[in-house]
Write a protein that holds these residues in place. Structure first.
Motif, PDB file in Angstrom:
ATOM      1  N   TYR A   2       0.891  -0.744   0.300  1.00  0.00           N
ATOM      2  CA  TYR A   2      -0.008   0.162   0.183  1.00  0.00           C
ATOM      3  C   TYR A   2       1.468   1.072  -0.214  1.00  0.00           C
ATOM      4  O   TYR A   2       1.720   1.180   0.674  1.00  0.00           O
ATOM      5  N   THR A   3       0.092   2.116  -0.379  1.00  0.00           N
ATOM      6  CA  THR A   3       1.298   3.726  -0.572  1.00  0.00           C
ATOM      7  C   THR A   3       0.202   4.424   0.458  1.00  0.00           C
ATOM      8  O   THR A   3       1.599   5.685   0.860  1.00  0.00           O
ATOM      9  N   LEU A   4      -0.241   4.311   1.545  1.00  0.00           N
ATOM     10  CA  LEU A   4      -0.890   4.884   2.360  1.00  0.00           C
ATOM     11  C   LEU A   4      -0.493   4.155   3.587  1.00  0.00           C
ATOM     12  O   LEU A   4      -0.594   3.326   3.824  1.00  0.00           O
ATOM     13  N   GLU A   5      -0.444   4.928   4.926  1.00  0.00           N
ATOM     14  CA  GLU A   5      -0.383   4.488   5.962  1.00  0.00           C
ATOM     15  C   GLU A   5      -1.656   3.924   6.766  1.00  0.00           C
ATOM     16  O   GLU A   5      -1.692   2.358   7.533  1.00  0.00           O
ATOM     17  N   THR A   6      -2.945   4.277   5.931  1.00  0.00           N
ATOM     18  CA  THR A   6      -3.495   3.042   6.367  1.00  0.00           C
ATOM     19  C   THR A   6      -4.816   2.410   5.837  1.00  0.00           C
ATOM     20  O   THR A   6      -5.380   1.248   6.095  1.00  0.00           O
ATOM     21  N   ASN A   7      -3.341   1.715   4.726  1.00  0.00           N
ATOM     22  CA  ASN A   7      -3.860   0.351   3.923  1.00  0.00           C
ATOM     23  C   ASN A   7      -4.666   0.435   3.675  1.00  0.00           C
ATOM     24  O   ASN A   7      -5.514  -0.505   2.846  1.00  0.00           O
ATOM     25  N   SER A  11      -4.885   2.556  -2.760  1.00  0.00           N
ATOM     26  CA  SER A  11      -3.694   2.729  -2.739  1.00  0.00           C
ATOM     27  C   SER A  11      -2.833   1.638  -2.678  1.00  0.00           C
ATOM     28  O   SER A  11      -1.964   1.829  -2.164  1.00  0.00           O
TER      29      SER A  11
END
Length: 70
Positions: A2-7, A11
């Motif tokens: 994933y590209t964001l911390e929130t998965n 992303s």
């Protein structure tokens, strides 16, 4: 991946795999050993990213020569 911390699903990067191969040959001479190594990296040449918007390198080949003197 994933590209964001929130998965978050939006992303997510596409899954990928690469195929690499290597072979070496090391003949002995009188007082030296020659090592010849050939490598092929990303042989199937898929386009993929490990980090969003940063594509990984395409297919590549490498030839290495080295000599060990005894």
């Amino acid at each position: 991946r994933y590209t964001l911390e929130t998965n978050a699903p939006e992303s997510r990067l596409d899954p990928s795999a690469t195929v690499d191969a290597a072979a070496s040959y090391a003949p002995d001479f009188h007082r030296a050993r020659l090592v010849v190594k050939a490598e092929g990296l990303n042989l199937l040449d898929p386009e993929y990213q490990l980090v969003a918007f940063y594509p990984m390198p395409p297919r590549a080949f490498r030839l290495t020569l080295s000599m060990d003197i005894q």
